[in-house]
Design an enzyme around this catalytic site. Structure first.
Site, mmCIF file in Angstrom:
data_model
loop_
_atom_site.group_PDB
_atom_site.id
_atom_site.type_symbol
_atom_site.label_atom_id
_atom_site.label_comp_id
_atom_site.label_asym_id
_atom_site.label_seq_id
_atom_site.Cartn_x
_atom_site.Cartn_y
_atom_site.Cartn_z
ATOM 1 N NE ARG A 64 -2.465 -1.339 3.428
ATOM 2 C CZ ARG A 64 -2.349 -2.601 3.841
ATOM 3 N NH1 ARG A 64 -2.846 -3.570 3.121
ATOM 4 N NH2 ARG A 64 -1.747 -2.885 4.980
ATOM 5 C CD GLU A 101 0.955 -10.078 17.464
ATOM 6 O OE1 GLU A 101 0.455 -9.734 16.377
ATOM 7 O OE2 GLU A 101 0.301 -10.332 18.494
#
Ligand code: AMP
Length: 176
Positions: A64, A101
């Protein structure tokens, strides 16, 4: 003067709960892109500090980030440089790992993408934990670029991503 306010852009960003997995509040920027005025206004806000001739290249992050960085590059009459996920760029690359993560990821940039001393902006859609942008900055530093500013359409401030970008001038348009 940008004709669009950050509040108008904020109003168009769609929050999608539990995407792509439970617990994530995904910030969907497609309604901003779909609105010609908001899209142009977002680019005006991201490039506000600079005029054509002051920037050599705008670096965008897969995927993006490409949309905003490419439009900003066109407006500033600068080149566009992609930072891509590992394995996608065809020529010789520098690579940089960063922590996610769970596990890690790797981004890459062509070894000849930026000349030493090039005046560059880095743009991505969203600053979360800062790992992605920090990895992109490490690649830009390997090529001895001069980073003028790091811009994000959205910053999730509660994730403290800025702490991973010490010494960088940061611009974010909509902050949560
Ligand atoms: P980070 O490395 O944690 O700063 O993550 C930033 C990257 O992950 C950006 O390229 C974003 O496109 C994407 N990202 C992270 N969190 C979100 C979110 N809540 N909504 C949309 N995109 C996100």
């Amino acid at each position: 003067m940008p004709s669009v306010t950050s509040a108008e852009i904020a109003a168009a960003i769609r929050n999608v709960a539990d995407f792509p997995k439970p617990g994530i509040q995904f910030k969907d920027i497609t309604p901003v892109l779909a609105d010609a005025r908001l899209f142009a206004g977002a680019i005006d806000l991201l490039t506000e500090k600079f005029k054509p001739g002051e920037v050599d290249a705008v670096v965008g992050i897969d995927a993006r980030g490409f949309i905003f960085a490419a439009a900003a590059a066109l407006k500033l009459q600068a080149g566009f440089i992609p930072v891509r996920k590992k394995g996608k760029l065809p020529f010789t690359t520098h690579e940089q790992d960063y922590a996610l993560e769970y596990g890690s990821a790797t981004v890459a940039m062509h070894t000849d993408a930026l000349k030493p001393g090039a005046r560059v902006l880095l743009i991505d859609d969203l600053l979360a934990t800062g790992g992605t942008a920090a990895a992109a900055i490490a690649l830009m530093k390997k090529l001895h670029a001069q980073i003028l500013e790091v811009g994000f359409l959205i910053e999730l401030k509660f994730l403290h991503g800025r702490e991973k970008l010490p010494g960088q001038p940061i611009r974010s348009i909509v902050v949560y």
